[in-house]
Each structure stands twice: as C-alpha cells, then as structure tokens.
Design a protein around this motif. Sequence first.
Motif, short mmCIF file in Angstrom:
data_model
loop_
_atom_site.label_atom_id
_atom_site.label_comp_id
_atom_site.label_asym_id
_atom_site.label_seq_id
_atom_site.Cartn_x
_atom_site.Cartn_y
_atom_site.Cartn_z
N PRO A 209 0.81 -1.23 0.00
CA PRO A 209 0.00 0.00 0.00
C PRO A 209 0.83 1.27 0.00
CG PRO A 209 -0.93 -1.58 1.51
CD PRO A 209 0.36 -2.16 1.05
N TRP A 210 1.94 1.27 0.72
CA TRP A 210 2.78 2.48 0.76
C TRP A 210 3.37 2.77 -0.61
CZ3 TRP A 210 4.54 6.89 2.22
CH2 TRP A 210 5.84 7.29 1.93
N CYS A 212 2.37 1.63 -3.54
CA CYS A 212 1.31 1.90 -4.52
C CYS A 212 0.81 3.34 -4.40
CB CYS A 212 0.17 0.91 -4.33
SG CYS A 212 -1.24 1.17 -5.40
N GLU A 213 0.58 3.80 -3.18
CA GLU A 213 0.10 5.16 -2.99
C GLU A 213 1.15 6.19 -3.39
OE1 GLU A 213 -2.41 8.20 -2.31
OE2 GLU A 213 -2.86 6.05 -2.41
N ILE A 216 0.95 6.34 -7.25
CA ILE A 216 -0.23 7.05 -7.74
C ILE A 216 -0.12 8.55 -7.46
CG2 ILE A 216 -2.73 7.28 -7.44
CD1 ILE A 216 -2.90 4.32 -6.95
N SER A 217 0.44 8.91 -6.32
CA SER A 217 0.60 10.33 -5.99
C SER A 217 1.58 11.01 -6.94
CB SER A 217 1.07 10.47 -4.54
OG SER A 217 0.13 9.92 -3.65
N ASP A 409 -5.24 4.97 -12.73
CA ASP A 409 -5.75 5.45 -11.45
C ASP A 409 -5.22 6.85 -11.13
OD1 ASP A 409 -7.22 3.17 -11.04
OD2 ASP A 409 -5.63 2.16 -9.92
N SER A 410 -3.99 7.15 -11.52
CA SER A 410 -3.46 8.50 -11.33
C SER A 410 -4.26 9.53 -12.14
CB SER A 410 -1.98 8.54 -11.73
OG SER A 410 -1.21 7.63 -10.97
N ARG A 413 -7.67 10.03 -10.55
CA ARG A 413 -7.62 10.88 -9.36
C ARG A 413 -7.53 12.35 -9.73
NH1 ARG A 413 -4.04 8.84 -4.40
NH2 ARG A 413 -5.41 7.07 -4.85
N ILE A 451 -8.82 6.78 -2.24
CA ILE A 451 -7.51 6.29 -1.81
C ILE A 451 -7.61 4.87 -1.26
CG2 ILE A 451 -5.67 6.64 -0.12
CD1 ILE A 451 -6.13 9.65 -0.43
N ASP A 454 -8.25 2.27 -4.07
CA ASP A 454 -7.04 2.01 -4.87
C ASP A 454 -6.05 1.13 -4.12
OD1 ASP A 454 -7.99 3.48 -7.00
OD2 ASP A 454 -7.01 5.34 -6.39
N ILE A 455 -5.90 1.38 -2.83
CA ILE A 455 -4.97 0.57 -2.03
C ILE A 455 -5.44 -0.88 -1.95
CG2 ILE A 455 -4.12 0.20 0.32
CD1 ILE A 455 -3.90 3.21 0.61
#
Length: 571
Positions: A209-210, A212-213, A216-217, A409-410, A413, A451, A454-455
């Motif tokens: 999750p870390w 992946c986020e 995406i960020s 997904d980016s 968002r 968020i 997506d995670i």
Amino acid sequence: MVRLRNLSFDVLATTTFEDNDTNTAISRSRSDPPALQTDFVLESPKRNRRKRKNKSLKKKIASDGLEETNGDYKTVVYEEMSVPEEKSIVSIEFRNLHGGELRQRSFSVREENENENENANANDNFSGDSKGVEGVDDHTRSRKLEREESLNWKQLMAQKDPNYFFSVEKSPLKFFIEEMNCGNSLRTTSTLANEEDRERVYDTIFHLPWRCELLISVGYFVCLDSFLSIVTVMPIRLVMVAWRSFNARRFTRPSAAELSDFGCFVALTCGIFLLQQTDISLIYHIIRGQGTIKLYVVYNVLEIFDKMCQSFGGDVLHTLFSSAEGLANCDQETGYWLGRFLSDEVLAVAASIVHSFVLLAEAITLSTCVVAHNNALLALLVSNNFAEIKGSVFKRFSRDNVQVMVYSDSVERFHISSFILFVFAQYTVEAEYPWFEKFLVNASMVYICEIMIDIIKHSFIAKFNDIKPIVFSEFLEDLYRQRLKLEEENGKKKLTFVPLAPACVIIRVLFPVYAAHLPQGPFLWRLFCIFFLAAITFMMLTTLKMMVGMGLQKHATWYLERCQKRKLHCD
C-alpha cells in the motif's frame, strides 16, 4: 464352498431304457460327440502336472441312484469325483418313461477349499439322497456370506485406521474434550506458514500500500504538471512565436514543438467556446429530475466513456504530434504533410470536444449527488468503488497491465480533483447558506474512499498475481525516467494523459466565478478588473507550475541516483 457350472449338451436317443436301470455307466470317447448309449458318464480329464498329482485326492462317490419322477420324466443322478484337485463331475440323466428322448446334463463342480475337513463335508453333501443338492446350496450361501463380510465397510476402515471404531463409538462429550485438547482447531483447513507466506501477509498490509500510494501520488503530480503546462507554458510559447514572426517581418516554418502547441491551443479554444454555450443549469436539472436511471448508474456510464475518450484522445494526440514532426522536417511533398496535419487537427478537436462534454456531465452528476440530501453521494461511492474492485481484483493481470492500471488510477484521481473544483465553483456561485463545512466533509469522503479503494484493489491484485512490492518501485523508476526523458518511447509503459478536456471544463467553470465577483462600474473599470484577475490567476498558476515541475525533477533525480547506488528499489 462348491460352485456349479452348467455345461449343457443334447443327446439323440434311439434306444429304449428300463425304469430300474440305474447303475450302468459307459465312458465316451474324448474326440467324438456323445453317442446313443444306455448310460452316459462324463469323465473329467486327468492333469499331467506332477505338483497337481501329488496334491490330488481321488474321490469316488457312487450315489444310490437318486430318482425323481416329474411328470413323464425320470431323473437318475450319478456322481463321480475322481478329479485330481479341484473338479468333479455330477452327471444327471433324464429319461423318458415312455421310451422317447434321452437328455443328459453334467455339472462341473469346482472345489475351492484347501483343507481336508472341508472336502469331507463337501463330499458328504453330495450323497445320493434327495438332500445332496440342497447341501451344495447351503455351502454356496455360506461362501457368499464370507465374501459379504470381507466387503464390510467398518471392517475395512478398521484395518486401515485402528482408531476408526474408537472415534465413531465415543460419546459427544469425550469427542468435544479431545477436540479441545488436541491443539489448533483449524488443522484440517489450514497449514503452517513458512517465511514466504509471512512475508506475503506483511507485503499485502504494509509494504505494497505504501509503494502503490506513492506511485499514484507521483502520477497525479505528473498529470498536474502537464495540465499547468497547457494553461501557462503553451500560451507563453505561442506569444513568443508570434512576437518573433512579427519582428522578423517574414514567415518562417515553425518547428514540430510549435506546431504541436498550435494544434493543442486550437483544440482547447474550440472546446472552451462550445462549453461556454452550454447551459449547466439545464443539464443539472435534467440529470437530477430523471427517475428511470439512478445517479450512480449515470456516473458509472460516464466514467466508462471518460476512460474510452482518454485512451482514444491520447492516440489522436500522438498522431497529431507525428504529423507536426513530419510537416516541420519535410523538404518535399509539403502539401501532403499539410493536409495530413489539418486532418489530424480536426480529429483532435472533435475528440477533445466530446471528451470535454463527457467530463462536464460527469462533474454535474457528482455535484448533484453532493447537493442532494438523500445519501446519493454515499450510494454513488459504494456502487462505483466496489464495482471497480469486483471488475479487477479477481482477474489475471500481467506486470505491464498492472502498470497501465496504476497510471490510469493517477489520471482518474486528477479528474476527480477537477470535479471537486467544479463543485466548489458551483457552491461559490449559487449557494446562499453556510456551505463550506458540508463541502469539506463531502470532498474528504470522496478522496478518502478513492484512496482506500485504490490501495485495496492493487494490494489484492498483487497478492493474487504474485507481484512483489518491489515491482511498484520499478514502476516509479520508469515514471521518473519518463519525466526526465531518459528512456525511449514506449506507449505501453508510459503515463498517457490528455489535459485538454479537463482544462476546458475547469476554465469553463471559473468564468462564472470571476464574473460574479467583478465590481460594478463603468466598462473600462470592469475590463481593467478582468485583466487584473486574469494576470493574478496566471501568475499563481505559473508559480504552482514551477514548484510542481522543479519538485518532480529534483525528486526524480534523487530517486534514480539512489536506485543506481544501491542497485535496489527501496523507498
């Protein structure tokens, strides 16, 4: 136990026999068929093996002549057992009392018992009285019972599992106490985990999750940088080209980058102009007033069209840039390349306009759900997000497909951010009550749900497809290389984002906000205020563009150097 095997044959009879002739026996030849004789006894052949002869026992049974009269027939039974080990012949003769047809039937009796006591019992059963045949049947039944007992399921399970009867016959209380004392109650449905299984658990919960986020960020800020380039850098470049041509007093062939900027500017201008002619209030009441289709269904349909237009618009924009490259570098066939560039420009304008209207309708639908007081926003989030999980988590994906999904997904968002900005503008223009707190709660709900979904989605996609968290760090490295232009063009591994449609929607929405806050007064004063607000906004966007661009470039350089030094993809 003795089994009877039926061997039947017919004998033609031409002579007459007396009623009391019971003990006459004539042996027949082995090669010829049975002839017309007074009495017939079928002799069993002797075996020539020595082992068989040593074990054989000659047994002779002379029956007293069991006679049985049934109608017109008289049955005379002759029995003789002289077979070396297993076979005996029982010859039963049927005579016609009136001197007619003679028929003889012989039965081959196979002896399967090995000890002499059972052989003696079998021989006693073949006595000459009327109970001889019944003894054979009793022995057959006893043998069948033994076979049935050998196929008993409980005995078979008892031979394989000594604790079978014990586990079945124990009381429920003892069984429950033993289950409590035996240890882990899930031993039949689970196994002990090794180090790899433990690592997979912690990857799904923490590591993946870390990363992946983070990916995406970073993709979101890359999309934001591209959007800010459209509204800040591109107009400045076009103004510089026009100023240079005006000072030179002659027309020079523009470069490929300048032609690309011109094509994007034309598409952006056409989209803004057509959206300005659209009545947002009319679309809002149409979407809100319909009762056939729910709002979350409309939003899901528009989201599907948004992804389709995004993919097709990226291909159209790449085609436009390719035609611009050919037109800028061609020495001959200028007319061909010019016609190709114009046709691609028309197609890019049409695709941009369609995509802009889809995004506008999607933003209005989200605004309708936010304003509604019947939990429509919650229904939209639940339906949309869990439909996304259902459609992607339980499918097989390769590494390249997962990379494209993360980039998508980016982009999604960033589109949600533009929708939230649209809702904020609508509240600013039309709301007459304290709305900021409600808007903040709804916007936070939308972002948090996005968020979390997506995670969860990427964590379980990685789990089911055996993708390690380090792969997402490799995706981040590829994205940074794309940002710094350090790798060759590869459409499958690049983040594709077309900012023309979101820019058209955001600019269209900001016009009413600026118009509502213009001061009242003479025309020149209002014109001065418009230019002043536009300049302030442009400077703010330019400053934001520099901050985002420099931050991405610096972080990308640091991350790539770190990966090269450690030869690892660590965060």
